[in-house]
Scaffold this active site. Structure first.
Site, PDB file in Angstrom:
ATOM      1  N   CYS A  11       0.610  -1.282  -0.115  1.00  0.00           N
ATOM      2  CA  CYS A  11      -0.066   0.085  -0.252  1.00  0.00           C
ATOM      3  C   CYS A  11       0.948   1.452  -0.224  1.00  0.00           C
ATOM      4  O   CYS A  11       1.741   1.225   1.074  1.00  0.00           O
ATOM      5  CB  CYS A  11      -0.616   0.442   1.127  1.00  0.00           C
ATOM      6  SG  CYS A  11      -2.243   1.334   0.761  1.00  0.00           S
ATOM      7  N   ASP A 135      -6.971  -2.738  11.377  1.00  0.00           N
ATOM      8  CA  ASP A 135      -5.213  -2.338  11.442  1.00  0.00           C
ATOM      9  C   ASP A 135      -5.259  -1.660  13.089  1.00  0.00           C
ATOM     10  O   ASP A 135      -6.050  -1.086  13.740  1.00  0.00           O
ATOM     11  CB  ASP A 135      -5.836  -1.283   9.703  1.00  0.00           C
ATOM     12  CG  ASP A 135      -4.112  -0.514  10.605  1.00  0.00           C
ATOM     13  OD1 ASP A 135      -2.861  -0.846  10.902  1.00  0.00           O
ATOM     14  OD2 ASP A 135      -3.731   0.381   9.010  1.00  0.00           O
TER      15      ASP A 135
END
Length: 219
Positions: A11, A135
């Site tokens: 990412c 996350d």
């Protein structure tokens, strides 16, 4: 779903060299960030140029956003044309449905986690999204909802099952991702700052090392 490099997402990509390293290393997801406060922020038109060489070659592209408005969704679909849109803000299940319908692609919904209760809240989104992502909760006062290098107790995800494969993110790097996969049992992993040599500066060698480590987690 077996755990392999094909379950990895790199990412915050922003250069042709790092896109190539992620693709060549076997990542199945390439993430591009569209959030002004992030050091990884790119323009949709830039992302469109970066994904052009790998489009249609078996890798899924992801537009990473925070509480995106309709104008951003429309701009992304007109330029980058991502396979998935990731939302990392205060989006509700109904808003996730709206985004998916407007864009015509699946949505990844990210959750900030520090306790089992934070994982539990994902139940209301299960079945609404293409993937859930767990996350680490950022430190208080952080301008970023993710990509900070923080991690949470991976054991909070052990034994959790959802209707679609889910992601583990937060504080992963080439040296701990195997342990993270073994501890959490998650089929998909996401890395950003853990493959950087500085804020927003992805390192092709670290990307390769991370993907190799994910492959070894099958052993």
């Amino acid at each position: 779903m077996s755990i392999s490099a094909h379950g990895a997402k790199i990412c915050g990509l922003s250069t042709p060299e790092t896109v190539k390293a992620a693709f060549d290393g076997g990542a199945a997801f390439l993430g591009f960030v569209f959030f002004d406060k992030s050091p990884r922020n790119v323009a949709p038109e830039t992302a469109a140029r970066l994904v052009a060489p790998v489009r249609g070659r078996g890798v899924q592209t992801v537009a990473v956003t925070v509480d995106p408005d309709d104008a951003l969704i429309d701009r992304l679909m007109a330029t980058m044309r991502p396979d998935l849109i990731q939302v990392h803000g205060k989006e509700t299940p109904s808003r996730v449905r709206e985004i998916a319908a407007r864009a015509g692609v699946g949505v990844i919904k990210a959750f900030s986690v520090s306790s089992s209760a934070d994982v539990d809240q994902a139940a209301t989104f299960d079945g609404v999204t293409e993937h859930l992502m767990f996350d680490a909760k950022p430190v208080e006062g952080s301008a970023l909802p993710g990509g900070t290098g923080a991690r949470f107790d991976w054991g909070l995800l052990a034994g959790r099952r959802f209707s679609r494969p889910h992601f583990l993110a937060g504080g992963l790097d080439p040296w701990n991702v195997r342990e993270a996969i073994k501890t959490s049992g998650t089929p998909l992993v996401d890395v950003s700052s853990g493959v950087e040599r500085g804020p927003g500066l992805k390192d092709p060698a670290l990307i390769t090392a991370f993907l190799d480590a994910v492959k070894r987690a099958q052993d």
